[in-house]
Design a protein around this motif. Structure first.
Motif, PDB file in Angstrom:
ATOM      1  N   ASP A  92       0.819  -1.206   0.000  1.00  6.37           N
ATOM      2  CA  ASP A  92       0.000   0.000   0.000  1.00  6.37           C
ATOM      3  C   ASP A  92       0.853   1.256   0.000  1.00  6.37           C
ATOM      4  O   ASP A  92       0.509   2.244  -0.622  1.00  6.37           O
ATOM      5  CB  ASP A  92      -0.933   0.019   1.219  1.00  6.37           C
ATOM      6  N   ASP A  93       1.989   1.232   0.698  1.00  7.91           N
ATOM      7  CA  ASP A  93       2.860   2.401   0.749  1.00  7.91           C
ATOM      8  C   ASP A  93       3.427   2.728  -0.622  1.00  7.91           C
ATOM      9  O   ASP A  93       3.645   3.884  -0.950  1.00  7.91           O
ATOM     10  CB  ASP A  93       4.010   2.177   1.734  1.00  7.91           C
ATOM     11  N   ASN A  94       3.698   1.708  -1.421  1.00 11.73           N
ATOM     12  CA  ASN A  94       4.267   1.945  -2.742  1.00 11.73           C
ATOM     13  C   ASN A  94       3.261   2.561  -3.693  1.00 11.73           C
ATOM     14  O   ASN A  94       3.638   3.238  -4.631  1.00 11.73           O
ATOM     15  CB  ASN A  94       4.791   0.637  -3.335  1.00 11.73           C
ATOM     16  N   LYS A  95       1.993   2.355  -3.481  1.00  5.18           N
ATOM     17  CA  LYS A  95       0.971   2.838  -4.396  1.00  5.18           C
ATOM     18  C   LYS A  95       0.502   4.246  -4.050  1.00  5.18           C
ATOM     19  O   LYS A  95      -0.051   4.919  -4.885  1.00  5.18           O
ATOM     20  CB  LYS A  95      -0.232   1.898  -4.401  1.00  5.18           C
ATOM     21  N   MET A  96       0.693   4.699  -2.824  1.00  8.73           N
ATOM     22  CA  MET A  96       0.167   5.999  -2.404  1.00  8.73           C
ATOM     23  C   MET A  96       1.237   7.071  -2.523  1.00  8.73           C
ATOM     24  O   MET A  96       2.397   6.840  -2.230  1.00  8.73           O
ATOM     25  CB  MET A  96      -0.336   5.944  -0.957  1.00  8.73           C
ATOM     26  N   THR A  97       0.797   8.259  -2.924  1.00  7.22           N
ATOM     27  CA  THR A  97       1.700   9.406  -2.974  1.00  7.22           C
ATOM     28  C   THR A  97       1.792  10.022  -1.582  1.00  7.22           C
ATOM     29  O   THR A  97       1.007   9.704  -0.693  1.00  7.22           O
ATOM     30  CB  THR A  97       1.195  10.452  -3.972  1.00  7.22           C
ATOM     31  N   THR A  98       2.726  10.945  -1.418  1.00  7.97           N
ATOM     32  CA  THR A  98       2.896  11.580  -0.112  1.00  7.97           C
ATOM     33  C   THR A  98       1.681  12.426   0.249  1.00  7.97           C
ATOM     34  O   THR A  98       1.311  12.505   1.420  1.00  7.97           O
ATOM     35  CB  THR A  98       4.154  12.460  -0.105  1.00  7.97           C
ATOM     36  N   LYS A  99       1.043  13.033  -0.739  1.00  8.92           N
ATOM     37  CA  LYS A  99      -0.146  13.830  -0.457  1.00  8.92           C
ATOM     38  C   LYS A  99      -1.315  12.939  -0.042  1.00  8.92           C
ATOM     39  O   LYS A  99      -2.117  13.320   0.811  1.00  8.92           O
ATOM     40  CB  LYS A  99      -0.523  14.694  -1.661  1.00  8.92           C
ATOM     41  N   GLU A 100      -1.432  11.758  -0.649  1.00  5.41           N
ATOM     42  CA  GLU A 100      -2.486  10.827  -0.245  1.00  5.41           C
ATOM     43  C   GLU A 100      -2.262  10.362   1.193  1.00  5.41           C
ATOM     44  O   GLU A 100      -3.202  10.268   1.975  1.00  5.41           O
ATOM     45  CB  GLU A 100      -2.532   9.633  -1.197  1.00  5.41           C
ATOM     46  N   LYS A 101      -1.017  10.073   1.528  1.00  2.58           N
ATOM     47  CA  LYS A 101      -0.694   9.672   2.902  1.00  2.58           C
ATOM     48  C   LYS A 101      -1.035  10.793   3.875  1.00  2.58           C
ATOM     49  O   LYS A 101      -1.603  10.552   4.943  1.00  2.58           O
ATOM     50  CB  LYS A 101       0.784   9.309   3.029  1.00  2.58           C
ATOM     51  N   LYS A 102      -0.700  12.024   3.488  1.00  9.62           N
ATOM     52  CA  LYS A 102      -0.976  13.186   4.340  1.00  9.62           C
ATOM     53  C   LYS A 102      -2.487  13.354   4.531  1.00  9.62           C
ATOM     54  O   LYS A 102      -2.944  13.655   5.644  1.00  9.62           O
ATOM     55  CB  LYS A 102      -0.364  14.445   3.693  1.00  9.62           C
ATOM     56  N   ALA A 103      -3.269  13.146   3.466  1.00 11.26           N
ATOM     57  CA  ALA A 103      -4.724  13.273   3.564  1.00 11.26           C
ATOM     58  C   ALA A 103      -5.278  12.250   4.545  1.00 11.26           C
ATOM     59  O   ALA A 103      -6.122  12.576   5.393  1.00 11.26           O
ATOM     60  CB  ALA A 103      -5.363  13.106   2.189  1.00 11.26           C
ATOM     61  N   GLU A 105      -3.635  10.815   7.013  1.00 12.50           N
ATOM     62  CA  GLU A 105      -3.188  11.184   8.357  1.00 12.50           C
ATOM     63  C   GLU A 105      -4.056  12.292   8.948  1.00 12.50           C
ATOM     64  O   GLU A 105      -4.435  12.242  10.127  1.00 12.50           O
ATOM     65  CB  GLU A 105      -1.730  11.646   8.323  1.00 12.50           C
ATOM     66  N   LEU A 106      -4.410  13.287   8.131  1.00 11.48           N
ATOM     67  CA  LEU A 106      -5.263  14.376   8.618  1.00 11.48           C
ATOM     68  C   LEU A 106      -6.652  13.862   9.006  1.00 11.48           C
ATOM     69  O   LEU A 106      -7.213  14.270  10.026  1.00 11.48           O
ATOM     70  CB  LEU A 106      -5.375  15.472   7.556  1.00 11.48           C
ATOM     71  N   VAL A 107      -7.192  12.956   8.214  1.00 16.56           N
ATOM     72  CA  VAL A 107      -8.516  12.403   8.535  1.00 16.56           C
ATOM     73  C   VAL A 107      -8.427  11.524   9.778  1.00 16.56           C
ATOM     74  O   VAL A 107      -9.349  11.530  10.608  1.00 16.56           O
ATOM     75  CB  VAL A 107      -9.094  11.628   7.329  1.00 16.56           C
ATOM     76  N   GLN A 108      -7.342  10.781   9.915  1.00 18.33           N
ATOM     77  CA  GLN A 108      -7.186   9.956  11.121  1.00 18.33           C
ATOM     78  C   GLN A 108      -7.152  10.834  12.369  1.00 18.33           C
ATOM     79  O   GLN A 108      -7.757  10.488  13.385  1.00 18.33           O
ATOM     80  CB  GLN A 108      -5.918   9.104  11.022  1.00 18.33           C
ATOM     81  N   GLU A 109      -6.456  11.968  12.292  1.00 14.19           N
ATOM     82  CA  GLU A 109      -6.434  12.892  13.425  1.00 14.19           C
ATOM     83  C   GLU A 109      -7.841  13.404  13.731  1.00 14.19           C
ATOM     84  O   GLU A 109      -8.254  13.465  14.898  1.00 14.19           O
ATOM     85  CB  GLU A 109      -5.503  14.073  13.132  1.00 14.19           C
ATOM     86  N   GLU A 110      -8.577  13.781  12.689  1.00 14.01           N
ATOM     87  CA  GLU A 110      -9.947  14.281  12.866  1.00 14.01           C
ATOM     88  C   GLU A 110     -10.839  13.185  13.446  1.00 14.01           C
ATOM     89  O   GLU A 110     -11.659  13.438  14.326  1.00 14.01           O
ATOM     90  CB  GLU A 110     -10.486  14.756  11.510  1.00 14.01           C
ATOM     91  N   ASP A 130     -11.025  18.767  -8.455  1.00 14.01           N
ATOM     92  CA  ASP A 130     -10.542  20.087  -8.027  1.00 14.01           C
ATOM     93  C   ASP A 130      -9.192  20.017  -7.308  1.00 14.01           C
ATOM     94  O   ASP A 130      -8.700  21.014  -6.805  1.00 14.01           O
ATOM     95  CB  ASP A 130     -11.577  20.781  -7.144  1.00 14.01           C
ATOM     96  N   GLY A 131      -8.584  18.841  -7.243  1.00 13.22           N
ATOM     97  CA  GLY A 131      -7.273  18.694  -6.630  1.00 13.22           C
ATOM     98  C   GLY A 131      -7.325  18.349  -5.156  1.00 13.22           C
ATOM     99  O   GLY A 131      -6.291  18.110  -4.547  1.00 13.22           O
ATOM    100  N   LYS A 132      -8.497  18.331  -4.582  1.00  8.81           N
ATOM    101  CA  LYS A 132      -8.635  17.947  -3.172  1.00  8.81           C
ATOM    102  C   LYS A 132      -8.784  16.435  -3.094  1.00  8.81           C
ATOM    103  O   LYS A 132      -9.069  15.769  -4.080  1.00  8.81           O
ATOM    104  CB  LYS A 132      -9.840  18.652  -2.549  1.00  8.81           C
ATOM    105  N   TYR A 133      -8.591  15.914  -1.901  1.00 12.15           N
ATOM    106  CA  TYR A 133      -8.654  14.471  -1.710  1.00 12.15           C
ATOM    107  C   TYR A 133      -9.926  14.096  -0.960  1.00 12.15           C
ATOM    108  O   TYR A 133     -10.319  14.759  -0.009  1.00 12.15           O
ATOM    109  CB  TYR A 133      -7.421  13.983  -0.942  1.00 12.15           C
ATOM    110  N   GLY A 134     -10.551  13.032  -1.391  1.00 11.45           N
ATOM    111  CA  GLY A 134     -11.710  12.483  -0.703  1.00 11.45           C
ATOM    112  C   GLY A 134     -11.261  11.269   0.080  1.00 11.45           C
ATOM    113  O   GLY A 134     -10.668  10.345  -0.480  1.00 11.45           O
ATOM    114  N   ASP A 152      -8.102  19.230   1.906  1.00 16.81           N
ATOM    115  CA  ASP A 152      -7.180  20.061   1.142  1.00 16.81           C
ATOM    116  C   ASP A 152      -5.823  19.919   1.822  1.00 16.81           C
ATOM    117  O   ASP A 152      -5.599  20.463   2.898  1.00 16.81           O
ATOM    118  CB  ASP A 152      -7.640  21.522   1.119  1.00 16.81           C
ATOM    119  N   VAL A 153      -4.936  19.156   1.218  1.00 19.83           N
ATOM    120  CA  VAL A 153      -3.660  18.820   1.842  1.00 19.83           C
ATOM    121  C   VAL A 153      -2.777  20.050   1.997  1.00 19.83           C
ATOM    122  O   VAL A 153      -2.056  20.180   2.984  1.00 19.83           O
ATOM    123  CB  VAL A 153      -2.931  17.725   1.017  1.00 19.83           C
ATOM    124  N   ASP A 154      -2.836  20.983   1.043  1.00 16.93           N
ATOM    125  CA  ASP A 154      -1.972  22.161   1.096  1.00 16.93           C
ATOM    126  C   ASP A 154      -2.300  23.033   2.302  1.00 16.93           C
ATOM    127  O   ASP A 154      -1.406  23.546   2.971  1.00 16.93           O
ATOM    128  CB  ASP A 154      -2.085  22.961  -0.191  1.00 16.93           C
TER     129      ASP A 154
END
Length: 161
Positions: A92-103, A105-110, A130-134, A152-154
């Motif tokens: 799974d780590d190889n398939k996900m980008t850093t922004k996907e991982k960050k998204a 992580e943010l949802v896990q915190e929430e 629109d560039g945001k992650y679901g 919105d990862v940014d």
């Protein structure tokens, strides 16, 4: 001349005038055909050349970020005189980008703020137009969707939908 003949002549004159205006506008804005010798010099040999370069740039940026993170971790471990263990990346780590991982992580915190734990849930990420992650939160026992977040990862803004 009769009234009908005058009307027909006026209509014909207006039609010719309109035709002349249309012809003048067309000749002003029409494009000239391209010479075959000139066109063959400007055509790409492979239509995917630009796409491949763009994909290589994206992957290189992600590798640079991953390498910087691992170097920081190794430097910290050396400073603390601890031994660093090599963790093999999962599939799974190889398939996900850093922004996907960050998204995720943010949802896990929430999710931890709202529900308290990550027990019996899993997360799935997708990118929107629109560039945001679901990020979808699933129940691991029933595989039922529990919640959907837009991230919105940014700006690190997480919105519940």
């Amino acid at each position: 001349m009769s009234k009908g003949t005058k009307n027909i002549l006026i209509i014909i004159a207006i039609a010719l005038l309109v035709f002349g205006i249309v012809l003048a506008v067309y000749s002003k804005f029409k494009t000239d055909p391209v010479d075959a010798n000139v066109a063959s010099n400007n055509v790409l040999t492979d239509a995917n050349t630009g796409l491949e370069n763009m994909l290589e740039n994206i992957f290189n940026e992600e590798n640079i970020v991953d390498n910087e993170q691992s170097n920081t971790t190794n430097n910290t471990n050396m400073a603390n005189n601890t031994s660093s263990t090599t963790v093999e990346p999962t599939e799974d780590d190889n398939k996900m980008t850093t922004k996907e991982k960050k998204a995720i992580e943010l949802v896990q915190e929430e999710w931890k703020k709202e529900m308290g734990s990550l027990k019996d849930v899993s997360f799935n990420v997708s990118i929107q137009s629109d560039g945001k992650y679901g990020v979808t939160v699933y129940d691991t026992t029933t595989t039922r969707t529990i919640q959907f977040y837009i991230v919105d990862v940014d700006t690190e803004i997480v919105k519940e939908r």
